[in-house]
Design a protein around this motif. Sequence first.
Motif, PDB file in Angstrom:
ATOM      1  N   PRO A 161       1.036  -1.418  -0.024  1.00 37.09           N
ATOM      2  CA  PRO A 161       0.017   0.177   0.114  1.00 37.09           C
ATOM      3  C   PRO A 161       0.994   1.499   0.105  1.00 37.09           C
ATOM      4  CG  PRO A 161      -0.948  -1.666   1.845  1.00 37.09           C
ATOM      5  CD  PRO A 161       0.984  -1.988   1.064  1.00 37.09           C
ATOM      6  N   ARG A 186     -15.240   3.781   3.821  1.00 36.67           N
ATOM      7  CA  ARG A 186     -14.840   2.772   2.723  1.00 36.67           C
ATOM      8  C   ARG A 186     -13.626   2.830   2.111  1.00 36.67           C
ATOM      9  NH1 ARG A 186     -19.935   4.473   2.964  1.00 36.67           N
ATOM     10  NH2 ARG A 186     -19.646   6.562   1.843  1.00 36.67           N
ATOM     11  N   ARG A 221     -10.732   3.631   3.615  1.00 36.16           N
ATOM     12  CA  ARG A 221      -9.911   2.420   4.272  1.00 36.16           C
ATOM     13  C   ARG A 221      -9.283   1.405   3.931  1.00 36.16           C
ATOM     14  NH1 ARG A 221     -10.053   4.484  10.696  1.00 36.16           N
ATOM     15  NH2 ARG A 221      -8.758   6.588  10.369  1.00 36.16           N
ATOM     16  N   GLY A 222     -11.549   0.426   3.064  1.00 32.71           N
ATOM     17  CA  GLY A 222     -11.184  -0.804   3.137  1.00 32.71           C
ATOM     18  C   GLY A 222     -10.438  -0.725   1.246  1.00 32.71           C
ATOM     19  N   HIS A 223     -10.409   0.841   0.494  1.00 33.35           N
ATOM     20  CA  HIS A 223      -9.894   1.040  -0.792  1.00 33.35           C
ATOM     21  C   HIS A 223      -8.422   0.422  -0.437  1.00 33.35           C
ATOM     22  CE1 HIS A 223      -9.173   2.609  -4.209  1.00 33.35           C
ATOM     23  NE2 HIS A 223     -10.882   2.010  -4.901  1.00 33.35           N
ATOM     24  N   ASN A 253      -6.923  -1.265   1.788  1.00 31.65           N
ATOM     25  CA  ASN A 253      -6.131  -2.571   2.285  1.00 31.65           C
ATOM     26  C   ASN A 253      -6.670  -3.394   1.000  1.00 31.65           C
ATOM     27  OD1 ASN A 253      -6.334  -1.281   5.242  1.00 31.65           O
ATOM     28  ND2 ASN A 253      -8.665  -2.616   5.206  1.00 31.65           N
ATOM     29  N   GLU A 254      -7.887  -2.771  -0.117  1.00 35.42           N
ATOM     30  CA  GLU A 254      -8.025  -3.967  -1.503  1.00 35.42           C
ATOM     31  C   GLU A 254      -7.646  -4.046  -2.455  1.00 35.42           C
ATOM     32  OE1 GLU A 254     -11.507  -5.247  -4.340  1.00 35.42           O
ATOM     33  OE2 GLU A 254     -12.128  -4.525  -2.169  1.00 35.42           O
ATOM     34  N   TYR A 255      -7.003  -2.744  -2.474  1.00 32.46           N
ATOM     35  CA  TYR A 255      -6.090  -1.880  -3.729  1.00 32.46           C
ATOM     36  C   TYR A 255      -4.836  -0.831  -3.441  1.00 32.46           C
ATOM     37  CZ  TYR A 255     -10.593  -2.653  -5.883  1.00 32.46           C
ATOM     38  OH  TYR A 255     -11.188  -3.294  -6.504  1.00 32.46           O
ATOM     39  N   GLY A 304      -5.691   5.201  -2.740  1.00 36.28           N
ATOM     40  CA  GLY A 304      -6.726   5.560  -2.451  1.00 36.28           C
ATOM     41  C   GLY A 304      -7.216   6.761  -2.586  1.00 36.28           C
ATOM     42  N   SER A 309      -9.701   6.409  -7.217  1.00 37.17           N
ATOM     43  CA  SER A 309     -10.247   4.989  -6.227  1.00 37.17           C
ATOM     44  C   SER A 309     -11.442   4.618  -7.455  1.00 37.17           C
ATOM     45  CB  SER A 309     -10.859   5.594  -5.595  1.00 37.17           C
ATOM     46  OG  SER A 309     -12.537   6.549  -5.821  1.00 37.17           O
ATOM     47  N   HIS A 310     -11.437   3.316  -7.744  1.00 35.99           N
ATOM     48  CA  HIS A 310     -11.909   2.637  -8.100  1.00 35.99           C
ATOM     49  C   HIS A 310     -13.138   2.662  -8.858  1.00 35.99           C
ATOM     50  CE1 HIS A 310      -8.979  -0.288 -10.321  1.00 35.99           C
ATOM     51  NE2 HIS A 310      -9.231   0.070  -8.427  1.00 35.99           N
ATOM     52  N   ASN A 337     -16.803   3.114  -8.095  1.00 37.41           N
ATOM     53  CA  ASN A 337     -17.676   2.149  -7.729  1.00 37.41           C
ATOM     54  C   ASN A 337     -19.673   1.631  -8.719  1.00 37.41           C
ATOM     55  OD1 ASN A 337     -18.772   4.377  -7.011  1.00 37.41           O
ATOM     56  ND2 ASN A 337     -18.726   3.710  -5.172  1.00 37.41           N
TER      57      ASN A 337
END
Length: 189
Positions: free
Chosen positions: A3, A53, A55-57, A59-61, A64, A83-84, A86
């Motif tokens: 990250p 959300r 923070r989740g982005h 973690n995933e990608y 953010g 961000s992707h 959505n």
Amino acid sequence: MKPILQLESARLVLRQWRDEDLPEFAAMSADPQVMRYFPALLTRLESAALIGRVRGHFNEYGFGLWALERKDTGAFIGFTGLSHVNFEAPFTPAVEIGWRLARRHWGLGFASEAAWTSLRVAFGQLGLEEVVSFTAQCNLPSEKVMQAIGMQRDPRGDFDHPRLPAGHELQRHVLYRIDRDEWRHTLHG
């Protein structure tokens, strides 16, 4: 991918969100001027959920929307980042660049400065081919930032935001794009 947790520009630190950012972010998200091009103000709980959300982005990608902090004062002033997208639209899947700043920090070039830093990551570290940005067609201040960072309007890509009801005053959105070659050309102009 590891990250990307912190970046710096001349006047800003783009960093991970901290719990202590919530009061300022919630106040910003409840400001009718800041939120005038969004469908609704956010409550404190909705602001906290948005931080979750983001923070989740990360973690995933691995990237953010970074919290923005002024180097001179240490103040939290908003966010800028990548961000992707959505929702489904003719231009998705895509990565978008976006920003939101507290009103007292408008007009100082912070959004453009942080956006340039985000594009450097997008095309450098992340190796993206293209980044998009979009906003309600009445949001001229945001369009000016898009133009300032070298993005080009794609009128054929303008769209009705699928999360807004038909006829909503903010439904029609304009689409801007920048690809890696355009970004390099803008850098070396």
